[in-house]
Design an enzyme around this catalytic site. Structure first.
Site, PDB file in Angstrom:
ATOM      1  N   ASP A  18      -4.982  84.495   3.822  1.00 47.41           N
ATOM      2  CA  ASP A  18      -5.609  84.822   2.535  1.00 47.41           C
ATOM      3  C   ASP A  18      -6.224  83.602   1.863  1.00 47.41           C
ATOM      4  O   ASP A  18      -7.401  83.600   1.497  1.00 47.41           O
ATOM      5  CB  ASP A  18      -4.577  85.444   1.582  1.00 47.41           C
ATOM      6  CG  ASP A  18      -4.069  86.789   2.078  1.00 47.41           C
ATOM      7  OD1 ASP A  18      -4.830  87.495   2.761  1.00 47.41           O
ATOM      8  OD2 ASP A  18      -2.919  87.124   1.774  1.00 47.41           O
ATOM      9  N   ARG A  98       7.937  80.224  -6.449  1.00 47.86           N
ATOM     10  CA  ARG A  98       6.719  80.480  -7.231  1.00 47.86           C
ATOM     11  C   ARG A  98       6.684  79.774  -8.581  1.00 47.86           C
ATOM     12  O   ARG A  98       5.657  79.193  -8.941  1.00 47.86           O
ATOM     13  CB  ARG A  98       6.492  81.984  -7.402  1.00 47.86           C
ATOM     14  CG  ARG A  98       6.237  82.765  -6.114  1.00 47.86           C
ATOM     15  CD  ARG A  98       5.445  81.992  -5.108  1.00 47.86           C
ATOM     16  NE  ARG A  98       5.015  82.776  -3.958  1.00 47.86           N
ATOM     17  CZ  ARG A  98       5.004  82.340  -2.722  1.00 47.86           C
ATOM     18  NH1 ARG A  98       5.439  81.108  -2.458  1.00 47.86           N
ATOM     19  NH2 ARG A  98       4.571  83.082  -1.734  1.00 47.86           N
ATOM     20  N   ASP A 127       4.200  88.422  -6.286  1.00 47.25           N
ATOM     21  CA  ASP A 127       3.850  87.023  -6.514  1.00 47.25           C
ATOM     22  C   ASP A 127       2.795  86.847  -7.591  1.00 47.25           C
ATOM     23  O   ASP A 127       2.782  85.837  -8.304  1.00 47.25           O
ATOM     24  CB  ASP A 127       3.384  86.376  -5.208  1.00 47.25           C
ATOM     25  CG  ASP A 127       4.550  85.974  -4.321  1.00 47.25           C
ATOM     26  OD1 ASP A 127       5.681  85.919  -4.837  1.00 47.25           O
ATOM     27  OD2 ASP A 127       4.332  85.710  -3.124  1.00 47.25           O
ATOM     28  N   SER A 179       2.254  88.879   7.569  1.00 50.07           N
ATOM     29  CA  SER A 179       2.218  87.942   6.453  1.00 50.07           C
ATOM     30  C   SER A 179       3.582  87.264   6.420  1.00 50.07           C
ATOM     31  O   SER A 179       4.607  87.934   6.315  1.00 50.07           O
ATOM     32  CB  SER A 179       1.960  88.682   5.142  1.00 50.07           C
ATOM     33  OG  SER A 179       2.092  87.794   4.049  1.00 50.07           O
TER      34      SER A 179
END
Length: 403
Positions: A18, A98, A127, A179
């Site tokens: 991505d 994160r 996320d 992913s």
């Protein structure tokens, strides 16, 4: 987002499909300068490959900051000590990274005088919430842009095609479309064949945890020593925290410990099928919780169960930079004063079994528990205790019987 609002952007760059495509797509469609920021969270990424990918895609700068020590001390430790497992299974490995990455993104954007922070999160995932809530909390003046929520590349297969057409080196293909997010605390794998919850994970989804069929045929015993709630020794050898976690990932993973396959309730409202690998987390959470059972009184133990659930939700929901999270951590820090001792475990074919524990602060007293010689427990006291304990229920029973 309006092109006029963006001139220089900072991208949260993982080096995956991505974000690698996003670099090229931003330059092509918005003509902006793209600065990439990556945090080394213990994902063991090949840094030279990361650089090649970012610059080949068109980035003007890539910064990789070593965040492992900060991550282990200030994010992993409180989560481990609170035994935080979202929905009783997920150790929050991705969720914990994160807020730390987002904080550094804000710092980097200020330093570089960038006007926008870009991330590669989808509109279906958690996320996006974690990144954007943190960025808003730390600097509301920054723009936030999420191309994956808007662009025409609405499947991972289309992203792969785009990358190949534009000569962007990537580490996935249409056959292995997973992913993968990896950190010191664990690995998350999704997409591909895993999107059907009936499909058994294929061999190529295993990364650090051995399949049970391939795990050793004999058990391995380990000892973990904690001081004030922090693991400091493994098998009587002192380690720095990051190194201890890495070593436990290897040892426990070898024995097939720490693999989770779950249907998870995302914050955004959809369910997802996730496969997690968290060998060190599984062992440390279990060992730490067992040590607390030795040194905590009953009410402290029971209250921490409540906090564990709430803390897991707070982290999962992206609420790290809030007074609630700070307050829970402050309580937890105070609770760790006497969590010192050693736990012995047996690792075998996916199981991490507690087989022994000891502490100088142990509240376990053999003379109160034993039925053998040396028993000092006065059992005659129990009659009065039970009369008082059961009194409200005795009264309630009598009243209801009379009615």
């Amino acid at each position: 987002m309006n092109k006029k609002d963006m001139k220089k952007v900072v991208l949260a760059y993982s080096g995956g499909l991505d974000t690698s495509v996003i670099v090229h797509w931003l330059k092509k469609n918005y003509g902006v300068e793209v600065l990439c920021f990556s945090g080394d969270m213990g994902q063991e990424e090949n840094l030279s490959a990361l650089e090649n990918r970012a610059y080949a895609a068109g980035a003007s700068k890539l910064i990789v900051e070593d965040l492992r020590s900060d991550f282990a001390k200030n994010y992993i430790m409180p989560s481990m000590q609170l035994h935080a497992l979202y929905e009783g299974q997920y150790d929050l490995a991705t969720a914990l990274t994160r807020p730390l990455i987002a904080e550094r993104l804000v710092d980097f954007a200020k330093k570089e005088k960038a006007d926008t922070i870009v991330h590669g999160c989808t509109g279906k995932g958690n996320d996006q919430v974690r990144f954007e809530t943190t960025i808003h909390a730390l600097d509301a003046s920054l723009n936030i842009f999420a191309p994956v929520r808007e662009w025409e590349l609405n499947t991972r297969e289309k992203e792969v095609e785009y990358a190949k057409e534009n000569k962007i080196p990537i580490n996935v293909d249409k056959k292995k479309i997973y992913s993968i997010d990896r950190s010191l605390w664990g690995i998350a794998v999704e997409c591909g064949v895993l999107e059907d919850p009936w499909n058994e994970p294929t061999d190529d989804t295993y990364i650090t945890v051995k399949k049970l069929e391939d795990a050793p045929g004999s058990p391995e015993y380990i000892e973990i020593t904690f001081e004030n709630g922090v693991p400091i020794k493994l098998n009587d050898k002192k380690y720095e925290l990051v190194d201890l976690i890495k070593e436990l990932n290897k040892i426990a993973g070898l024995h097939g410990v720490g693999r989770v396959d779950m249907i998870e309730n995302r914050l955004i409202g959809v369910k997802s099928r996730e496969v997690y690998e968290m060998p060190a987390a599984t062992v440390l959470i279990k060992a730490h919780k067992d040590l607390e059972s030795l040194v905590f009184d009953r009410e402290m133990m029971h209250y921490k169960e409540v906090l564990s659930i709430k803390f897991a939700e707070v982290v999962y929901y992206g609420l790290w930079f809030t007074s609630l999270r700070e307050s829970i951590v402050a309580f937890n820090n105070a609770s760790q004063k006497y969590v010192t001792g050693t736990v012995r475990m047996k690792l075998y074919k996916g199981n991490a079994t507690i087989v022994g524990r000891k502490s100088e602060y142990s509240l376990y007293k053999n003379e109160l528990v034993t039925y053998a010689d040396g028993d000092i427990f006065d059992q005659t006291l129990s009659k009065g205790f039970l009369d008082l304990w059961s009194l409200p229920y005795k009264v309630a029973g009598q009243v209801r019987k009379n009615k």
